[in-house]
Design a protein around this motif. Structure first.
Motif, PDB file in Angstrom:
ATOM      1  N   LEU A   1       2.974  -1.499   6.013  1.00 20.53           N
ATOM      2  CA  LEU A   1       1.856  -1.219   4.645  1.00 20.53           C
ATOM      3  C   LEU A   1       2.965  -2.234   3.161  1.00 20.53           C
ATOM      4  O   LEU A   1       1.918  -2.239   2.427  1.00 20.53           O
ATOM      5  CB  LEU A   1       2.106   0.009   4.633  1.00 20.53           C
ATOM      6  CG  LEU A   1       1.138   1.080   5.809  1.00 20.53           C
ATOM      7  CD1 LEU A   1       1.794   1.949   5.325  1.00 20.53           C
ATOM      8  CD2 LEU A   1      -0.059   0.151   5.830  1.00 20.53           C
TER       9      LEU A   1
ATOM     10  N   SER B   1      -3.254  -6.398   2.188  1.00 20.42           N
ATOM     11  CA  SER B   1      -4.069  -6.833   1.785  1.00 20.42           C
ATOM     12  C   SER B   1      -4.713  -5.436   1.692  1.00 20.42           C
ATOM     13  O   SER B   1      -4.939  -4.352   3.168  1.00 20.42           O
ATOM     14  CB  SER B   1      -4.584  -7.644   1.925  1.00 20.42           C
ATOM     15  OG  SER B   1      -5.742  -7.499   2.916  1.00 20.42           O
ATOM     16  N   GLU B   2      -4.841  -4.608   0.830  1.00 24.27           N
ATOM     17  CA  GLU B   2      -5.927  -3.155   0.676  1.00 24.27           C
ATOM     18  C   GLU B   2      -7.194  -3.811   1.526  1.00 24.27           C
ATOM     19  O   GLU B   2      -7.687  -3.246   2.331  1.00 24.27           O
ATOM     20  CB  GLU B   2      -5.886  -2.700  -0.498  1.00 24.27           C
ATOM     21  CG  GLU B   2      -6.981  -1.151  -0.338  1.00 24.27           C
ATOM     22  CD  GLU B   2      -6.828  -0.669  -1.744  1.00 24.27           C
ATOM     23  OE1 GLU B   2      -7.878  -0.026  -1.748  1.00 24.27           O
ATOM     24  OE2 GLU B   2      -6.136  -0.137  -2.234  1.00 24.27           O
ATOM     25  N   PRO B   3      -7.584  -4.985   1.223  1.00 26.57           N
ATOM     26  CA  PRO B   3      -9.204  -4.940   1.791  1.00 26.57           C
ATOM     27  C   PRO B   3      -9.132  -5.433   3.427  1.00 26.57           C
ATOM     28  O   PRO B   3      -9.772  -4.871   4.303  1.00 26.57           O
ATOM     29  CB  PRO B   3      -9.382  -6.602   1.176  1.00 26.57           C
ATOM     30  CG  PRO B   3      -8.941  -6.770  -0.075  1.00 26.57           C
ATOM     31  CD  PRO B   3      -8.136  -5.713  -0.182  1.00 26.57           C
ATOM     32  N   ASP B   4      -8.674  -5.531   4.329  1.00 28.76           N
ATOM     33  CA  ASP B   4      -7.234  -5.808   5.503  1.00 28.76           C
ATOM     34  C   ASP B   4      -7.188  -5.100   5.770  1.00 28.76           C
ATOM     35  O   ASP B   4      -7.387  -4.293   6.763  1.00 28.76           O
ATOM     36  CB  ASP B   4      -6.927  -6.891   5.431  1.00 28.76           C
ATOM     37  CG  ASP B   4      -6.990  -8.832   5.474  1.00 28.76           C
ATOM     38  OD1 ASP B   4      -8.284  -8.302   5.323  1.00 28.76           O
ATOM     39  OD2 ASP B   4      -6.138  -9.646   5.210  1.00 28.76           O
ATOM     40  N   LEU B   5      -6.668  -3.912   5.042  1.00 25.51           N
ATOM     41  CA  LEU B   5      -6.595  -2.475   5.381  1.00 25.51           C
ATOM     42  C   LEU B   5      -7.731  -1.297   5.675  1.00 25.51           C
ATOM     43  O   LEU B   5      -7.491  -0.925   7.204  1.00 25.51           O
ATOM     44  CB  LEU B   5      -5.468  -1.777   4.818  1.00 25.51           C
ATOM     45  CG  LEU B   5      -5.420  -0.309   4.685  1.00 25.51           C
ATOM     46  CD1 LEU B   5      -4.475  -0.129   6.481  1.00 25.51           C
ATOM     47  CD2 LEU B   5      -4.194   0.458   3.909  1.00 25.51           C
ATOM     48  N   LEU B   6      -8.732  -1.786   4.619  1.00 28.60           N
ATOM     49  CA  LEU B   6      -9.523  -1.124   4.761  1.00 28.60           C
ATOM     50  C   LEU B   6     -10.872  -0.830   6.038  1.00 28.60           C
ATOM     51  O   LEU B   6     -10.728  -0.361   6.529  1.00 28.60           O
ATOM     52  CB  LEU B   6      -9.998  -1.394   3.180  1.00 28.60           C
ATOM     53  CG  LEU B   6     -11.895  -0.265   3.128  1.00 28.60           C
ATOM     54  CD1 LEU B   6     -11.295   1.192   3.202  1.00 28.60           C
ATOM     55  CD2 LEU B   6     -12.323  -0.747   1.470  1.00 28.60           C
TER      56      LEU B   6
ATOM     57  N   ARG C   1      -2.147   6.433  -1.311  1.00 23.32           N
ATOM     58  CA  ARG C   1      -3.482   5.167  -0.776  1.00 23.32           C
ATOM     59  C   ARG C   1      -3.616   4.784   0.212  1.00 23.32           C
ATOM     60  O   ARG C   1      -5.229   5.737   0.143  1.00 23.32           O
ATOM     61  CB  ARG C   1      -2.545   3.632  -1.624  1.00 23.32           C
ATOM     62  CG  ARG C   1      -3.805   3.137  -2.091  1.00 23.32           C
ATOM     63  CD  ARG C   1      -5.735   3.659  -2.976  1.00 23.32           C
ATOM     64  NE  ARG C   1      -6.294   3.092  -2.991  1.00 23.32           N
ATOM     65  CZ  ARG C   1      -7.755   3.035  -2.293  1.00 23.32           C
ATOM     66  NH1 ARG C   1      -7.886   4.892  -2.760  1.00 23.32           N
ATOM     67  NH2 ARG C   1      -8.574   2.258  -2.199  1.00 23.32           N
ATOM     68  N   PHE C   2      -2.597   5.456   0.652  1.00 16.45           N
ATOM     69  CA  PHE C   2      -3.244   4.877   2.514  1.00 16.45           C
ATOM     70  C   PHE C   2      -4.097   6.241   2.943  1.00 16.45           C
ATOM     71  O   PHE C   2      -4.805   6.271   3.437  1.00 16.45           O
ATOM     72  CB  PHE C   2      -2.004   5.034   3.123  1.00 16.45           C
ATOM     73  CG  PHE C   2      -2.837   4.940   4.981  1.00 16.45           C
ATOM     74  CD1 PHE C   2      -2.611   3.797   5.206  1.00 16.45           C
ATOM     75  CD2 PHE C   2      -2.408   6.054   5.703  1.00 16.45           C
ATOM     76  CE1 PHE C   2      -3.030   3.820   6.512  1.00 16.45           C
ATOM     77  CE2 PHE C   2      -3.231   6.087   7.098  1.00 16.45           C
ATOM     78  CZ  PHE C   2      -2.535   4.923   7.135  1.00 16.45           C
TER      79      PHE C   2
ATOM     80  N   ILE D   1       0.676  -1.136  -0.109  1.00 13.12           N
ATOM     81  CA  ILE D   1      -0.371  -0.173   0.023  1.00 13.12           C
ATOM     82  C   ILE D   1       1.063   0.774  -0.163  1.00 13.12           C
ATOM     83  O   ILE D   1       1.555   1.418   0.480  1.00 13.12           O
ATOM     84  CB  ILE D   1      -0.679   0.077   0.937  1.00 13.12           C
ATOM     85  CG1 ILE D   1      -1.872  -1.633   1.784  1.00 13.12           C
ATOM     86  CG2 ILE D   1      -1.756   1.442   1.408  1.00 13.12           C
ATOM     87  CD1 ILE D   1      -2.993  -1.507   0.380  1.00 13.12           C
TER      88      ILE D   1
ATOM     89  N   GLU E   1      -5.211   8.399   0.717  1.00 10.81           N
ATOM     90  CA  GLU E   1      -6.691   8.628   0.187  1.00 10.81           C
ATOM     91  C   GLU E   1      -7.665   7.297   0.717  1.00 10.81           C
ATOM     92  O   GLU E   1      -8.934   8.143   0.644  1.00 10.81           O
ATOM     93  CB  GLU E   1      -6.811   7.818  -1.350  1.00 10.81           C
ATOM     94  CG  GLU E   1      -7.629   8.288  -1.978  1.00 10.81           C
ATOM     95  CD  GLU E   1      -7.371   7.560  -3.557  1.00 10.81           C
ATOM     96  OE1 GLU E   1      -8.289   7.046  -4.408  1.00 10.81           O
ATOM     97  OE2 GLU E   1      -6.219   6.911  -3.829  1.00 10.81           O
ATOM     98  N   ILE E   2      -7.437   6.458   1.667  1.00  8.35           N
ATOM     99  CA  ILE E   2      -8.366   5.843   2.448  1.00  8.35           C
ATOM    100  C   ILE E   2      -8.331   6.253   3.599  1.00  8.35           C
ATOM    101  O   ILE E   2     -10.111   6.691   3.620  1.00  8.35           O
ATOM    102  CB  ILE E   2      -7.952   4.298   2.282  1.00  8.35           C
ATOM    103  CG1 ILE E   2      -7.607   3.489   1.096  1.00  8.35           C
ATOM    104  CG2 ILE E   2      -8.725   3.536   3.313  1.00  8.35           C
ATOM    105  CD1 ILE E   2      -7.150   2.360   1.332  1.00  8.35           C
TER     106      ILE E   2
END
Length: 116
Positions: A82, A86-91, A6-7, A2, A9-10
C-alpha cells in the motif's frame, strides 16, 4: 501511499461488503467469503485474485504486487504494498477480488461426480 482509512473506504464501498476481525487482521468479505485482509500496520493488504490476474499484476508491477508465500500464493492470494500501489491499480485489483469472492464456491470434481 494508500492510507488504511482509504483502503477501508474502498473495500467497504463494494456491494454487500463488510468488515470483520480475522486473526490479527481486519477482513473484508462478501456473504460468501473474504476478499481482502488488512494487517494492523496498514503497510500491505492481501487480496484473493484469479491466478492469471495475479501473475499479470506481479509481472507488470512487482513493486506493488507479490504472491503470498507458499500455498496461499499458489491459490491466488496476493500481497499489495500500500506504500507504492496507485489508487487506480488498487481499485482494479479490489474490484476483481470482490467479484471472485462474490461467486458461488465451486464444488470439487469428486463431489460433483458422486452426486450424478
Amino acid at each position: 501511499m494508500i492510507a488504511t482509512a482509504r483502503f477501508r473506504e474502498i473495500a467497504l464501498g463494494f456491494e454487500g461488503a463488510s468488515e470483520v476481525p480475522h486473526m490479527d487482521r481486519a477482513a473484508f468479505r462478501t456473504k460468501r467469503r473474504i476478499f481482502a485482509t488488512l494487517p494492523p500496520d496498514g503497510a500491505t493488504a492481501n487480496l484473493l485474485l484469479e491466478r492469471d490476474l495475479q501473475e499479470a499484476l506481479c509481472e507488470a508491477k512487482p513493486e506493488a504486487f507479490a504472491p503470498v508465500p507458499g500455498g496461499w500464493g499458489r491459490m491466488g492470494y496476493t500481497t499489495v504494498n500500500l506504500r507504492v500501489v496507485s489508487e487506480p491499480d488498487l481499485l482494479a485489483a479490489l474490484t476483481e477480488a470482490h467479484a471472485r469472492a462474490s461467486e458461488p464456491k465451486k464444488k470439487p470434481a469428486a463431489k460433483r461426480a458422486r452426486r450424478r
